[in-house]
Design a protein around this motif. Structure first.
Motif, PDB file in Angstrom:
ATOM      1  N   VAL A  31      15.998  -1.937   5.278  1.00 17.88           N
ATOM      2  CA  VAL A  31      16.606  -1.514   6.531  1.00 17.88           C
ATOM      3  C   VAL A  31      16.333  -0.031   6.675  1.00 17.88           C
ATOM      4  CG1 VAL A  31      18.788  -1.316   7.801  1.00 17.88           C
ATOM      5  CG2 VAL A  31      18.409  -3.266   6.279  1.00 17.88           C
ATOM      6  N   ASP A  32      15.869   0.366   7.839  1.00 18.91           N
ATOM      7  CA  ASP A  32      15.440   1.744   8.104  1.00 18.91           C
ATOM      8  C   ASP A  32      16.439   2.781   7.591  1.00 18.91           C
ATOM      9  OD1 ASP A  32      14.025   3.910   9.006  1.00 18.91           O
ATOM     10  OD2 ASP A  32      14.269   3.479  11.129  1.00 18.91           O
ATOM     11  N   ASP A  33      17.694   2.655   7.960  1.00 15.56           N
ATOM     12  CA  ASP A  33      18.708   3.650   7.573  1.00 15.56           C
ATOM     13  C   ASP A  33      18.901   3.705   6.064  1.00 15.56           C
ATOM     14  OD1 ASP A  33      19.082   4.274  10.225  1.00 15.56           O
ATOM     15  OD2 ASP A  33      20.857   3.005  10.463  1.00 15.56           O
ATOM     16  N   LEU A  87       6.982   0.133   4.605  1.00 18.66           N
ATOM     17  CA  LEU A  87       7.901  -0.862   4.056  1.00 18.66           C
ATOM     18  C   LEU A  87       8.460  -1.766   5.161  1.00 18.66           C
ATOM     19  CD1 LEU A  87       8.786  -1.579   1.244  1.00 18.66           C
ATOM     20  CD2 LEU A  87      10.748  -0.069   1.507  1.00 18.66           C
ATOM     21  N   LEU A  88       8.782  -1.179   6.311  1.00 17.21           N
ATOM     22  CA  LEU A  88       9.288  -1.981   7.434  1.00 17.21           C
ATOM     23  C   LEU A  88       8.203  -2.929   7.956  1.00 17.21           C
ATOM     24  CD1 LEU A  88      11.342   0.744   9.341  1.00 17.21           C
ATOM     25  CD2 LEU A  88      12.264  -1.261   8.159  1.00 17.21           C
ATOM     26  N   LYS A  89       6.961  -2.464   7.970  1.00 15.84           N
ATOM     27  CA  LYS A  89       5.847  -3.318   8.394  1.00 15.84           C
ATOM     28  C   LYS A  89       5.688  -4.485   7.419  1.00 15.84           C
ATOM     29  CE  LYS A  89       0.911  -3.218   9.370  1.00 15.84           C
ATOM     30  NZ  LYS A  89      -0.321  -2.424   9.312  1.00 15.84           N
ATOM     31  N   TRP A  90       5.804  -4.213   6.119  1.00 16.62           N
ATOM     32  CA  TRP A  90       5.735  -5.270   5.110  1.00 16.62           C
ATOM     33  C   TRP A  90       6.833  -6.317   5.358  1.00 16.62           C
ATOM     34  CZ3 TRP A  90       9.590  -6.163   1.351  1.00 16.62           C
ATOM     35  CH2 TRP A  90       9.291  -7.195   0.457  1.00 16.62           C
ATOM     36  N   ARG A  91       8.043  -5.838   5.632  1.00 17.92           N
ATOM     37  CA  ARG A  91       9.150  -6.770   5.917  1.00 17.92           C
ATOM     38  C   ARG A  91       8.800  -7.645   7.121  1.00 17.92           C
ATOM     39  NH1 ARG A  91      15.473  -6.787   6.612  1.00 17.92           N
ATOM     40  NH2 ARG A  91      15.586  -8.123   8.443  1.00 17.92           N
ATOM     41  N   ARG A  92       8.274  -7.048   8.193  1.00 19.62           N
ATOM     42  CA  ARG A  92       7.924  -7.819   9.396  1.00 19.62           C
ATOM     43  C   ARG A  92       6.878  -8.886   9.090  1.00 19.62           C
ATOM     44  NH1 ARG A  92       8.824  -2.756  11.740  1.00 19.62           N
ATOM     45  NH2 ARG A  92       6.628  -2.210  11.701  1.00 19.62           N
ATOM     46  N   THR A  93       5.957  -8.610   8.159  1.00 18.04           N
ATOM     47  CA  THR A  93       4.964  -9.630   7.798  1.00 18.04           C
ATOM     48  C   THR A  93       5.638 -10.814   7.118  1.00 18.04           C
ATOM     49  OG1 THR A  93       4.423  -8.673   5.623  1.00 18.04           O
ATOM     50  CG2 THR A  93       3.105  -7.931   7.517  1.00 18.04           C
ATOM     51  N   LYS A  94       6.715 -10.558   6.398  1.00 22.04           N
ATOM     52  CA  LYS A  94       7.461 -11.644   5.747  1.00 22.04           C
ATOM     53  C   LYS A  94       8.290 -12.419   6.774  1.00 22.04           C
ATOM     54  CE  LYS A  94       5.740 -10.628   1.863  1.00 22.04           C
ATOM     55  NZ  LYS A  94       4.649 -11.464   1.363  1.00 22.04           N
ATOM     56  N   THR A 139       0.828  -1.209   0.000  1.00 19.22           N
ATOM     57  CA  THR A 139       0.000   0.000   0.000  1.00 19.22           C
ATOM     58  C   THR A 139       0.862   1.260   0.000  1.00 19.22           C
ATOM     59  OG1 THR A 139      -1.649  -1.210   1.285  1.00 19.22           O
ATOM     60  CG2 THR A 139      -1.873   1.189   1.229  1.00 19.22           C
ATOM     61  N   GLY A 140       0.591   2.156  -0.961  1.00 21.39           N
ATOM     62  CA  GLY A 140       1.282   3.446  -1.024  1.00 21.39           C
ATOM     63  C   GLY A 140       2.637   3.401  -1.705  1.00 21.39           C
ATOM     64  N   ILE A 141       3.030   2.210  -2.174  1.00 18.16           N
ATOM     65  CA  ILE A 141       4.328   2.114  -2.840  1.00 18.16           C
ATOM     66  C   ILE A 141       4.103   1.463  -4.201  1.00 18.16           C
ATOM     67  CG2 ILE A 141       6.670   1.159  -2.712  1.00 18.16           C
ATOM     68  CD1 ILE A 141       6.365   1.247   0.353  1.00 18.16           C
ATOM     69  N   THR A 186       8.406   4.714   4.895  1.00 19.07           N
ATOM     70  CA  THR A 186       9.443   3.864   5.485  1.00 19.07           C
ATOM     71  C   THR A 186       8.805   2.882   6.461  1.00 19.07           C
ATOM     72  OG1 THR A 186      11.139   5.565   5.242  1.00 19.07           O
ATOM     73  CG2 THR A 186      11.564   3.850   6.884  1.00 19.07           C
ATOM     74  N   GLN A 187       7.903   3.360   7.292  1.00 22.73           N
ATOM     75  CA  GLN A 187       7.218   2.490   8.260  1.00 22.73           C
ATOM     76  C   GLN A 187       6.372   1.443   7.545  1.00 22.73           C
ATOM     77  OE1 GLN A 187       7.879   2.197  11.500  1.00 22.73           O
ATOM     78  NE2 GLN A 187       9.455   3.710  10.988  1.00 22.73           N
TER      79      GLN A 187
END
Length: 173
Positions: free
Chosen positions: A63-65, A81-88, A41-43, A78-79
């Motif tokens: 990675v955040d940085d 994308l990081l949330k998407w990574r956590r779902t994986k 979503t949004g990307i 950024t959040q």
């Protein structure tokens, strides 16, 4: 000794390899999930291309940085994308004891190379010490022989002095 230090260093490196094993497995697992193939979503395609141009192509690259330097990515995206990574990451299962055999072999080869280098230095040092010891033995024997000659000459001289002074009668030899 240096050889003991090498053995300890190898054990430390293997332990570090084992400790990094979970992160390595997680990274391999996350590398299966390509951002371009996902609905996030949004990307959209433009932002996905921007991420790819910065080397961020899979969930492992998120990675955040690293994301902070990509144009169009503020804290909100950024959040996301990081949330998407956590779902994986949820699907990841760590399997202990699967250190990378190639990395371990490389560590062992490097250690063996260093060990051989130090053993060669020790052999050369031993040869040098043995040569010096032989040289010292020869020098000591030379001095002992000289000391025996001096002792004999001193004894003869003492006898001659004693005879000449009349303390002893007879021949000095």
């Amino acid at each position: 000794s240096k050889l003991d230090d090498l053995a300890a260093g190898l054990n430390t490196a293997i332990k570090a390899l084992r400790d990094a094993e979970r992160e390595t497995q997680l990274s391999r697992y996350l590398d299966q999930f390509f951002i371009a193939d996902e609905e996030i979503t949004g990307i959209g395609p433009v932002l996905k291309s921007a991420l790819a141009s910065f080397g961020i192509e899979t969930a492992a690259d998120v990675v955040d940085d690293d994301i902070a330097g990509v144009p169009g990515f503020g804290s909100g995206r950024t959040q996301t994308l990081l949330k998407w990574r956590r779902t994986k990451e949820v699907g990841f299962r760590y399997v202990p004891g699967q250190t990378d055999p190639a990395k371990r072999a490389a560590l062992e080869r490097q250690n063996m190379t260093e060990r051989r280098k130090h053993e060669r230095q020790l052999r050369l040092a031993l040869q040098d010490l043995e040569a010096r010891a032989e040289s010292l033995r020869t020098t000591i024997e030379t001095y002992k022989e000289a000391a025996r000659k001096i002792a004999l000459e001193t004894a003869i001289a003492d006898r001659e002095v004693a005879v000449a002074s009349g303390q002893v009668r007879g021949r000095p030899w």
